[in-house]
Design a protein around this motif. Structure first.
Motif, PDB file in Angstrom:
ATOM      1  N   TRP A 125       0.850  -1.187   0.000  1.00 49.71           N
ATOM      2  CA  TRP A 125       0.000   0.000   0.000  1.00 49.71           C
ATOM      3  C   TRP A 125       0.891   1.245   0.000  1.00 49.71           C
ATOM      4  N   ASP A 126       0.642   2.165  -0.937  1.00 51.44           N
ATOM      5  CA  ASP A 126       1.376   3.425  -1.009  1.00 51.44           C
ATOM      6  C   ASP A 126       0.513   4.542  -0.434  1.00 51.44           C
ATOM      7  N   ILE A 127       1.059   5.240   0.555  1.00 49.50           N
ATOM      8  CA  ILE A 127       0.329   6.283   1.273  1.00 49.50           C
ATOM      9  C   ILE A 127       1.118   7.584   1.161  1.00 49.50           C
ATOM     10  N   GLN A 128       0.503   8.613   0.611  1.00 46.22           N
ATOM     11  CA  GLN A 128       1.143   9.921   0.480  1.00 46.22           C
ATOM     12  C   GLN A 128       0.628  10.855   1.563  1.00 46.22           C
ATOM     13  N   LEU A 129       1.543  11.404   2.348  1.00 40.54           N
ATOM     14  CA  LEU A 129       1.204  12.366   3.389  1.00 40.54           C
ATOM     15  C   LEU A 129       1.634  13.757   2.946  1.00 40.54           C
ATOM     16  N   VAL A 130       0.706  14.724   3.018  1.00 41.44           N
ATOM     17  CA  VAL A 130       1.010  16.120   2.703  1.00 41.44           C
ATOM     18  C   VAL A 130       0.357  17.001   3.768  1.00 41.44           C
ATOM     19  N   HIS A 131       0.853  18.228   3.884  1.00 43.18           N
ATOM     20  CA  HIS A 131       0.135  19.152   4.770  1.00 43.18           C
ATOM     21  C   HIS A 131      -1.132  19.646   4.085  1.00 43.18           C
ATOM     22  N   SER A 132      -0.987  20.098   2.821  1.00 48.52           N
ATOM     23  CA  SER A 132      -2.185  20.551   2.099  1.00 48.52           C
ATOM     24  C   SER A 132      -2.242  20.040   0.665  1.00 48.52           C
ATOM     25  N   SER A 133      -1.087  19.930  -0.006  1.00 49.34           N
ATOM     26  CA  SER A 133      -1.046  19.385  -1.357  1.00 49.34           C
ATOM     27  C   SER A 133       0.387  18.993  -1.664  1.00 49.34           C
ATOM     28  N   THR A 152      -5.853  13.549  -9.674  1.00 50.49           N
ATOM     29  CA  THR A 152      -4.586  13.956 -10.291  1.00 50.49           C
ATOM     30  C   THR A 152      -3.447  13.875  -9.296  1.00 50.49           C
ATOM     31  N   MET A 153      -3.693  14.318  -8.076  1.00 56.67           N
ATOM     32  CA  MET A 153      -2.665  14.241  -7.036  1.00 56.67           C
ATOM     33  C   MET A 153      -2.297  12.795  -6.731  1.00 56.67           C
ATOM     34  N   LEU A 154      -3.297  11.941  -6.653  1.00 53.93           N
ATOM     35  CA  LEU A 154      -3.040  10.523  -6.395  1.00 53.93           C
ATOM     36  C   LEU A 154      -2.229   9.896  -7.527  1.00 53.93           C
ATOM     37  N   LYS A 155      -2.568  10.267  -8.750  1.00 54.99           N
ATOM     38  CA  LYS A 155      -1.840   9.737  -9.905  1.00 54.99           C
ATOM     39  C   LYS A 155      -0.406  10.239  -9.925  1.00 54.99           C
ATOM     40  N   GLU A 156      -0.208  11.523  -9.652  1.00 53.44           N
ATOM     41  CA  GLU A 156       1.130  12.103  -9.648  1.00 53.44           C
ATOM     42  C   GLU A 156       2.020  11.466  -8.588  1.00 53.44           C
ATOM     43  N   SER A 157       1.430  11.146  -7.450  1.00 56.73           N
ATOM     44  CA  SER A 157       2.220  10.566  -6.361  1.00 56.73           C
ATOM     45  C   SER A 157       2.254   9.039  -6.392  1.00 56.73           C
ATOM     46  N   ARG A 158       1.502   8.471  -7.340  1.00 51.85           N
ATOM     47  CA  ARG A 158       1.435   7.005  -7.463  1.00 51.85           C
ATOM     48  C   ARG A 158       1.045   6.372  -6.131  1.00 51.85           C
ATOM     49  N   SER A 159      -0.039   6.882  -5.590  1.00 54.18           N
ATOM     50  CA  SER A 159      -0.466   6.456  -4.259  1.00 54.18           C
ATOM     51  C   SER A 159      -1.856   5.840  -4.283  1.00 54.18           C
ATOM     52  N   ASP A 160      -2.097   4.976  -3.301  1.00 51.12           N
ATOM     53  CA  ASP A 160      -3.430   4.422  -3.079  1.00 51.12           C
ATOM     54  C   ASP A 160      -4.268   5.352  -2.220  1.00 51.12           C
ATOM     55  N   GLU A 176     -13.535   5.523  -7.753  1.00 49.88           N
ATOM     56  CA  GLU A 176     -13.929   4.257  -8.380  1.00 49.88           C
ATOM     57  C   GLU A 176     -12.787   3.245  -8.489  1.00 49.88           C
ATOM     58  N   ASN A 177     -11.537   3.725  -8.504  1.00 53.82           N
ATOM     59  CA  ASN A 177     -10.403   2.804  -8.541  1.00 53.82           C
ATOM     60  C   ASN A 177      -9.931   2.400  -7.145  1.00 53.82           C
ATOM     61  N   LYS A 178     -10.797   2.664  -6.159  1.00 54.16           N
ATOM     62  CA  LYS A 178     -10.554   2.276  -4.756  1.00 54.16           C
ATOM     63  C   LYS A 178      -9.428   3.057  -4.098  1.00 54.16           C
ATOM     64  N   THR A 179      -9.069   4.210  -4.685  1.00 58.08           N
ATOM     65  CA  THR A 179      -8.122   5.102  -4.030  1.00 58.08           C
ATOM     66  C   THR A 179      -8.892   6.061  -3.124  1.00 58.08           C
ATOM     67  N   TRP A 180      -8.154   6.708  -2.223  1.00 63.65           N
ATOM     68  CA  TRP A 180      -8.773   7.572  -1.224  1.00 63.65           C
ATOM     69  C   TRP A 180      -8.073   8.931  -1.162  1.00 63.65           C
ATOM     70  N   ALA A 181      -8.852   9.979  -0.920  1.00 59.23           N
ATOM     71  CA  ALA A 181      -8.352  11.278  -0.482  1.00 59.23           C
ATOM     72  C   ALA A 181      -9.004  11.566   0.863  1.00 59.23           C
ATOM     73  N   ILE A 182      -8.189  11.837   1.870  1.00 55.60           N
ATOM     74  CA  ILE A 182      -8.703  11.984   3.238  1.00 55.60           C
ATOM     75  C   ILE A 182      -8.080  13.208   3.892  1.00 55.60           C
ATOM     76  N   ASN A 183      -8.904  13.978   4.571  1.00 54.02           N
ATOM     77  CA  ASN A 183      -8.408  15.031   5.444  1.00 54.02           C
ATOM     78  C   ASN A 183      -8.630  14.571   6.880  1.00 54.02           C
ATOM     79  N   CYS A 184      -7.554  14.558   7.662  1.00 53.12           N
ATOM     80  CA  CYS A 184      -7.643  14.024   9.028  1.00 53.12           C
ATOM     81  C   CYS A 184      -8.169  15.041  10.030  1.00 53.12           C
ATOM     82  N   GLY A 185      -8.489  16.259   9.570  1.00 56.20           N
ATOM     83  CA  GLY A 185      -9.003  17.271  10.488  1.00 56.20           C
ATOM     84  C   GLY A 185      -7.891  17.903  11.310  1.00 56.20           C
ATOM     85  N   SER A 186      -8.271  18.539  12.389  1.00 53.43           N
ATOM     86  CA  SER A 186      -7.323  19.275  13.236  1.00 53.43           C
ATOM     87  C   SER A 186      -7.389  18.784  14.672  1.00 53.43           C
TER      88      SER A 186
END
Length: 248
Positions: A125-133, A152-160, A176-186
């Protein structure tokens, strides 16, 4: 199964951070990551930095960390009210005066983003961590953003999965490709109605990733009292009490 915890935007709120760290520990999660913004708006900036350092928690450089580390000038933002603009200048100046040189050096050396790879049985599993982008630590991406931006961000970073903070509003979006974008809040300055301390637990199995946004009460009265005694504007007391202030 592997579990990791991701949190962000502590903003000097030590009581909130301690509640989150205790919850992570009680869940038996050893993999912990912070997406930045350790400082500003509550008076425990040094203590928060030192807690992260002492626990060896990998941490990214948020936009507030960068500003304090390199003494970047504060500029008014059009989205802020006059009241918030005035309070923001005073609060950030408070950090610039009180964060120690050693802690500023620590902030200056934080990575901009971080890519993780976990192997669960035969699955990586590839996980990309960013502060905002990927390209900025000061871009506001909300749940309402066009899905193509996240894809696009997921594709650029090659992340799940991509995990971000910065907006102080949590969300989970699966595509639809089972990838995720998540904001963990504050952790320390939630803009959600409940003002609870928020963080993310990711459970990694061979077949899937299961995200859970965890939201916790903390001794907010302690934070409010210390803000009032610190010289940080009472605007941030009203914010934490969810009174009528601009929270953009």
């Amino acid at each position: 199964m592997i579990q990791i915890a991701v949190f962000s935007d502590v903003h000097g709120n030590l009581p909130a951070l301690e509640v989150v760290l205790k919850d992570i520990e009680e869940r038996g999660i050893r993999q912990r990551f912070c997406l930045g913004d350790l400082v500003d708006f509550a008076p425990w900036g040094n203590e928060v930095i030192e807690k992260i350092r002492s626990l060896n928690i990998p941490c990214l450089m948020g936009n507030h960390d960068e500003r304090i580390a390199f003494d970047i000038p504060v500029v008014p933002l059009s989205k802020h009210s006059e009241e918030e603009t005035h309070a923001r200048f005073i609060a950030i100046d408070h950090s610039k005066k009180h964060i120690t040189e050693e802690n500023k050096k620590f902030l200056s050396e934080l990575p901009f983003h971080l890519k993780l790879n976990y192997k669960v049985e035969k699955k990586h599993w590839d996980i990309q961590l960013v502060h905002s982008s990927l390209s900025s630590n000061d871009t506001y991406l909300y749940e309402s953003e066009n899905d193509e931006v996240f894809k696009t961000m997921l594709k650029e970073s090659r992340s799940d999965i991509m995990v971000m903070g910065h907006t102080h509003l949590s969300f989970k979006k699966q595509f639809e490709n089972k990838t995720w974008a998540i904001n963990c809040g504050s952790v320390g300055r939630s803009k959600e109605e409940n003002r609870l301390a928020s963080y993310l637990v990711l459970t990694l199995d061979e077949e899937k990733i299961t995200p859970e946004i965890v939201q916790l009460p903390y001794p907010i009265d302690e934070t409010i009292q210390q803000i009032r005694e610190s010289g940080i504007p009472d605007y941030y007391v009203s914010f934490l009490k969810n009174e009528k202030v601009s929270i953009l």
